[in-house]
Design an enzyme around this catalytic site. Structure first.
Site, PDB file in Angstrom:
ATOM      1  CG  ASP A   8      28.363  15.035  48.674  1.00  0.00           C
ATOM      2  OD1 ASP A   8      29.017  13.988  48.867  1.00  0.00           O
ATOM      3  OD2 ASP A   8      28.252  15.557  47.542  1.00  0.00           O
ATOM      4  CD  GLU A  53      27.083  12.456  52.036  1.00  0.00           C
ATOM      5  OE1 GLU A  53      27.970  12.212  51.206  1.00  0.00           O
ATOM      6  OE2 GLU A  53      25.863  12.450  51.758  1.00  0.00           O
TER       7      GLU A  53
END
Length: 276
Positions: free
Chosen positions: A87, A159
């Protein structure tokens, strides 16, 4: 120890040609080996490099696997930590790209457009295009079919994959992956214009004032043919309202219109004078 070895060998990424021979040549073991080979090959195609299989296995391990090994000292790790790392890497690289691509955009606009690219729905769509759901490791007690196609699981896996690539190949490898599988899939110009179409706003303004339509004029061209930059000026009723410079005329016009709207919002030169 034997129990631990059996569990490790049941993980597709850790199986090998040798382990298949040792375990026998049953149809089931051959199917598991084929899945492992397909997954590794798929990831190597996506990342353009040989894979560190343990890192990528973790990236594709859904947290439901942990429920099946609750209390086990040797239970596998889920992709949640890699998701956290990915992320941050994704935010950094997308932010850098937008920062360089749109030099006239302020912080608010950059943040807004980044959010459109890295929101859960978008990330899940990227994951579906990469067929990550087919390669997820899901706990036996979970509803596999729903999890494999769930927006949350797919976004998390995407992610986590970015995080794994960062650990395996460094920032350059992560950037290459994001450029190929995120930036190349998003029409950034259309994304920006959808929310900030200043040319449309300027036309609406001139129409509301019964003014002639805005006139866009190229006043400068700089750079070699393959890397030109155009400077465009927008005017109305003979009054210059703004300028913009960009590699494409349309983008330069959009930037000129943005400057014009900033001017008109702060000090409107066409505002009707009050009757005395």
């Amino acid at each position: 120890m034997a129990h631990l070895w059996q569990r490790l060998m049941s993980l597709p990424f850790l199986r090998s040609e040798a382990s298949d021979d040792a375990a026998g040549s049953s149809d089931a073991s051959h199917s598991d080996l084929l899945l492992a080979t397909q997954t590794a090959t798929h990831l190597e195609r996506l990342t353009a490099r040989p894979c560190n299989r343990l890192i990528y296995r973790t990236a594709l391990t859904h947290r439901s696997v942990l429920h099946d090994h609750h209390g086990d000292a040797d239970r596998p790790e889920s992709n949640q930590r890699l998701e956290f790392l990915g992320d941050a890497v994704l935010d950094l690289l997308i932010s850098e790209h937008l920062f360089k691509q749109f030099p006239q955009s302020d912080e608010g606009h950059l943040s807004s457009n980044r959010a459109k690219i890295v929101n859960r729905k978008s990330l899940a769509a990227f994951a579906r295009e990469l067929q990550l759901g087919e390669h997820l490791f899901i706990g036996e007690s979970a509803d596999k079919q729903k999890i494999r196609d769930s927006e949350s699981a797919l976004a998390d896996a995407f992610e986590a994959l970015v995080g794994a690539i960062y650990l395996d190949q460094g920032l350059a490898g992560a950037e290459r992956f994001i450029m190929n599988h995120v930036i190349a899939k998003v029409d950034l110009r259309k994304l920006v214009e959808a929310e900030y179409n200043y040319k449309s706003r300027l036309i609406e303004y001139t129409q509301s004032r019964q003014l002639p339509p805005p006139l866009y004029t190229v006043i400068a061209e700089e750079g070699a043919e393959h890397e030109k930059h155009f400077t465009v000026e927008v005017s109305c009723n003979g009054l210059s309202l703004g300028r913009g410079t960009a590699p494409r005329k349309k983008d330069a016009e959009q930037l000129a219109a943005r400057e014009a709207m900033i001017l008109l919002d702060s000090a409107d030169p066409f505002k009707p004078s009050a009757e005395s």
